[in-house]
Design a protein around this motif. Structure first.
Motif: not given
Length: 184
Positions: A77-83
């Motif tokens: 499961l690839p995840l790409a997000f901003s915090v």
């Protein structure tokens, strides 16, 4: 990725640029036992100081291996997000920013982004994880000998059909009530 607030003071004039690769495998596996593997976590971003506020903007990329929620087959499961988070050490700054955004109070003089990344990675895990084959045939549900998984809509349709059916044991009683109404 931990910094004391004194270390961060050096970056008051220009932001601290981050480009790190972290190994959070042990921490993530300890917090979620369904995770079987974690790729290195790639983090890019900035930490900016604005008066008494510390503003962090991070872009995160990681791949988790989790079981499919349907068949328990491992799924990458690839995840790409901003915090985006704002921190402060002074309670007086909290009052000014509570209406617009969430400001996190630092109880110690340390900014620990490892904990922030771990929390946000766990929050990004979806509740439904399917293998590519399961996702392609999403209408086809698992089944076996004398059992099958059905969708919520199919279940509702079955319940409605059952509600309209008359139990054969009570069929004669239904006729009995009609004859009593006719006599009155």
């Amino acid at each position: 990725m931990k910094w004391s607030l004194q270390e961060l003071e050096k970056y008051r004039e220009s932001p601290l640029k981050l480009q790190e690769t972290l190994d959070l495998t042990a921490v993530l596996k300890a917090r979620d036992h369904t995770i079987s593997d974690v790729s290195p976590v790639k983090v890019q971003g900035l930490i900016t100081l604005d008066q008494a506020l510390i503003i962090a903007h991070l872009d995160v990329q990681v791949t988790l291996t989790l079981p499919s929620t349907r068949s328990l087959v491992p799924v990458a499961l690839p995840l790409a997000f901003s915090v985006d988070e704002i921190y402060t050490r002074q309670l007086t700054d909290l009052d000014e920013h509570t209406t617009a955004e969430t400001v996190i109070y630092l109880e110690q003089d340390v900014l620990d982004l490892d904990q922030v990344l771990t929390d946000n990675i766990l929050l990004q895990i979806p509740s439904k994880i399917l293998t590519p084959a399961e996702a392609a045939n999403e209408q086809e549900m698992p089944h076996g000998n004398d059992w099958q998984v059905i969708s919520e809509a199919d279940y509702q349709a079955q319940q409605a059909a059952k509600a309209n059916q008359v139990d054969p044991r009570f069929a004669k009683l239904k006729g009995l009530l009609k004859s009593d109404d006719d006599q009155n």
